[in-house]
Design a protein around this motif. Structure first.
Motif: not given
Lengths: 261, 261
Positions: A123-132, A134
């Protein structure tokens, strides 16, 4: 009505739910090897979705995707559309107008929204996961390319090799050059290990976030699978021992999602 | 016994809890400006810890840190210890042997462990947050350096400028060169905006993770403060309008943690 895998790819009974289709590129064995496609396969397996694989050799990728109306996966720097795999077809919601998606991140986000059970983005981690992810793709995996691209190329079907002749590096590294290249790879693994170590105490110490595998782990483990499938002896035999066996432990944590349909 | 800030930095009463000390470098105004130090100041403010700032000009940093026994913040590529700010002193647990820490990540992790209330690392996210901050520092902020380093240098106290003469780029960019540099900066902001947009729907759409600010946001907003303090007109006036005002909204979300003690 059986939910089991059917070899023809066609559900044995009309009431069987339609299956998802994943387009993949074959290697030298029947085992899938491409890291970008594994990233999606992991999600399908993790979410326990029924799917079948359609194999397309590199020279046919563009025409195949055009024939099924797949969108480009991105744009080249000159603005030309790029057609590449993975592509996923999902006829579940409307069999007459199935959803056709390309680009692994787009597919991952679609699957998470369409099939929210067993989330791959905590939950709430889409941005962090996507940057990881990347970072894994653009920084972490970069020094692997001079080793893995020629090795992978060598093990692709002959027609594919013909197709790429001239545009891919042909020379598999050897001797001191290979050792230098592996040193650059190890530097990235060592650095990522210091980052992932931060979770010891605050997570299970193996996965990227918390205690359960997520999209970040699937992206990372897809790279490990690439190394294992295309460089078992010279590659995976090294990597699995690095950083106190951290990468082998990650492999073990992801193993139950390595089904190949 | 008052918990209020005391201008001398010395608690007015021996029973007052000992205060933390943050070492910072002065700029041209009494306002702190250094992004790496803001990262720590944000955490102190967010966790509502009592602290005072000790100002040390660049030429005195190394000798000051040596005199208080601060550890190096890292090692140079040649293996030489690097002494840099921020440094934090925490006498709370043992006033006779206070804890002395350097390196913003080390300080952040220490503060989170020693003062777990009001966490800056959402549960199980230390690794992800650390990688995000690494990315901000090493990739995202890189194109800002040719613009911001000379601008910052120009606005440092005269003695500091003398100290750096020869080792820092002296020329503030102007004309088309400056526009080219800002274009490279904007590319990074645009890309990060597409990443952070992933949280719209899955978070509040402004902060990096979920609905509350975290270490990642503090690292990012520290860069914005640097731009605002050292390049208000040419810098912050541009950046705050980019990506539909996303960066201005982040500033507003972090504003209540911008106290300066």
């Amino acid at each position: 009505m059986s939910a089991a895998y059917h070899p023809s790819g066609i559900p044995p009974h009309s009431r069987a739910p339609p299956m998802l289709t994943l387009y993949d590129v074959p290697g030298h064995t029947p085992q899938p090897w491409s890291p970008n496609i594994w990233r999606v396969r992991f999600i399908l397996n993790f979410k326990r979705l029924r799917y079948r694989t359609v194999w397309v050799e590199f020279p046919q990728v563009e025409s195949t995707l055009a024939s099924i109306g797949a969108p480009p996966s991105g744009l080249s720097s000159s603005g030309r559309p790029i057609y590449s795999l993975p592509v996923l077809i999902d006829p579940t919601h409307n069999p007459r107008a199935p959803k056709i998606l390309s680009n692994p991140n787009t597919i991952a986000e679609y699957l998470e929204s369409a099939y929210p059970a067993r989330p791959v983005f905590p939950e709430g981690s889409r941005a962090m996961q996507t940057l990881f992810v990347h970072y894994i793709q653009e920084v972490f995996a970069k020094p692997l390319l001079p080793i893995m691209v020629p090795l992978s190329h060598q093990q692709l079907p002959g027609r594919t090799q013909e197709h790429f002749r001239g545009s891919m590096p042909a020379a598999v590294l050897s001797g001191p050059q290979r050792e230098e290249a592996w040193k650059a790879v190890k530097y990235q693994f060592d650095f990522l290990a210091t980052i992932l170590d931060k979770n010891t105490g605050d997570g299970d110490g193996v996965v990227a976030m918390g205690d359960e595998v997520s999209y970040a782990d699937f992206a990372l483990c897809s790279i490990l699978i690439w190394i294992q499938r295309m460089a078992a002896q010279d590659g995976w035999a090294r990597v699995r021992t690095w950083n106190n066996g951290r990468w082998h432990r990650l492999w073990e944590r992801c193993k139950e999602y390595m089904d190949e349909f």
